[in-house]
Design a protein around this motif. Sequence first.
Motif, PDB file in Angstrom:
ATOM      1  N   ARG A  58       0.797  -1.226   0.000  1.00 38.47           N
ATOM      2  CA  ARG A  58       0.000   0.000   0.000  1.00 38.47           C
ATOM      3  C   ARG A  58       0.832   1.280   0.000  1.00 38.47           C
ATOM      4  NH1 ARG A  58      -4.809  -1.941   4.113  1.00 38.47           N
ATOM      5  NH2 ARG A  58      -5.756  -3.401   2.643  1.00 38.47           N
ATOM      6  N   THR A 100      -7.820  -2.365   7.785  1.00 34.39           N
ATOM      7  CA  THR A 100      -8.546  -3.280   6.916  1.00 34.39           C
ATOM      8  C   THR A 100      -9.856  -2.614   6.531  1.00 34.39           C
ATOM      9  OG1 THR A 100      -9.512  -4.349   8.846  1.00 34.39           O
ATOM     10  CG2 THR A 100      -7.555  -5.377   7.894  1.00 34.39           C
ATOM     11  N   HIS A 101     -10.149  -2.633   5.252  1.00 37.69           N
ATOM     12  CA  HIS A 101     -11.345  -1.982   4.745  1.00 37.69           C
ATOM     13  C   HIS A 101     -12.498  -2.980   4.731  1.00 37.69           C
ATOM     14  CE1 HIS A 101      -8.945   1.443   3.573  1.00 37.69           C
ATOM     15  NE2 HIS A 101      -8.064   0.597   3.084  1.00 37.69           N
ATOM     16  N   ARG A 102     -13.603  -2.563   5.292  1.00 41.50           N
ATOM     17  CA  ARG A 102     -14.794  -3.423   5.301  1.00 41.50           C
ATOM     18  C   ARG A 102     -15.532  -3.213   3.992  1.00 41.50           C
ATOM     19  NH1 ARG A 102     -17.984  -3.106  10.785  1.00 41.50           N
ATOM     20  NH2 ARG A 102     -19.117  -4.680   9.616  1.00 41.50           N
ATOM     21  N   HIS A 103     -15.890  -4.305   3.349  1.00 45.03           N
ATOM     22  CA  HIS A 103     -16.597  -4.230   2.079  1.00 45.03           C
ATOM     23  C   HIS A 103     -18.101  -4.169   2.326  1.00 45.03           C
ATOM     24  CE1 HIS A 103     -12.996  -4.835  -0.239  1.00 45.03           C
ATOM     25  NE2 HIS A 103     -12.656  -5.807   0.596  1.00 45.03           N
ATOM     26  N   ARG A 104     -18.781  -3.339   1.559  1.00 49.03           N
ATOM     27  CA  ARG A 104     -20.222  -3.190   1.683  1.00 49.03           C
ATOM     28  C   ARG A 104     -20.909  -4.402   1.061  1.00 49.03           C
ATOM     29  NH1 ARG A 104     -24.214  -1.853  -1.600  1.00 49.03           N
ATOM     30  NH2 ARG A 104     -26.054  -0.875  -0.743  1.00 49.03           N
ATOM     31  N   ILE A 105     -21.887  -4.923   1.763  1.00 49.09           N
ATOM     32  CA  ILE A 105     -22.674  -6.030   1.243  1.00 49.09           C
ATOM     33  C   ILE A 105     -23.834  -5.420   0.463  1.00 49.09           C
ATOM     34  CG2 ILE A 105     -24.118  -8.002   1.855  1.00 49.09           C
ATOM     35  CD1 ILE A 105     -22.432  -8.174   4.459  1.00 49.09           C
ATOM     36  N   PRO A 106     -23.945  -5.710  -0.838  1.00 48.89           N
ATOM     37  CA  PRO A 106     -25.017  -5.100  -1.611  1.00 48.89           C
ATOM     38  C   PRO A 106     -26.390  -5.570  -1.130  1.00 48.89           C
ATOM     39  CG  PRO A 106     -23.705  -6.576  -2.982  1.00 48.89           C
ATOM     40  CD  PRO A 106     -23.092  -6.564  -1.634  1.00 48.89           C
TER      41      PRO A 106
END
Length: 140
Positions: A58, A100-106
Amino acid sequence: MRLPGGRIVPEAALTWRTSTSGGPGGQHANRTASRVELIVRIADLPLEPREVALVYERLANRVTGAGELVTGCSDTRDQHRNKRIAERRMEQLIAEALRTHRHRIPTRPGTGAKLRRRETKQHTANRKRSRRRDWSSDDE
């Protein structure tokens, strides 16, 4: 210097380099080494192997060929203040790289959202319909 999780970087792992600052300031700027660079060897950081890999990945544009992370500061005319600022910047850089990036749940749109969308569409259609000219009643 502190890292996420309360880990402390040993002072021996930090290398400081000073130089004269650019820009206006007369004789003071030309003679005083107020610009500060903080150099940290990534291998010396108290990080787990996967965290080291994250930092390399990164922050690749800031890592030198020797595996060092470099940040600088010449914001103020005081070397000690610049050191504190550079240290804070380094802490923020590493913390951001390790976050850590949390991913959005569609999800599907709710019933209310669907209803509002239909009402808006109907309102727009009615507005356009009211602007239309009635061609059947024209007398020529």
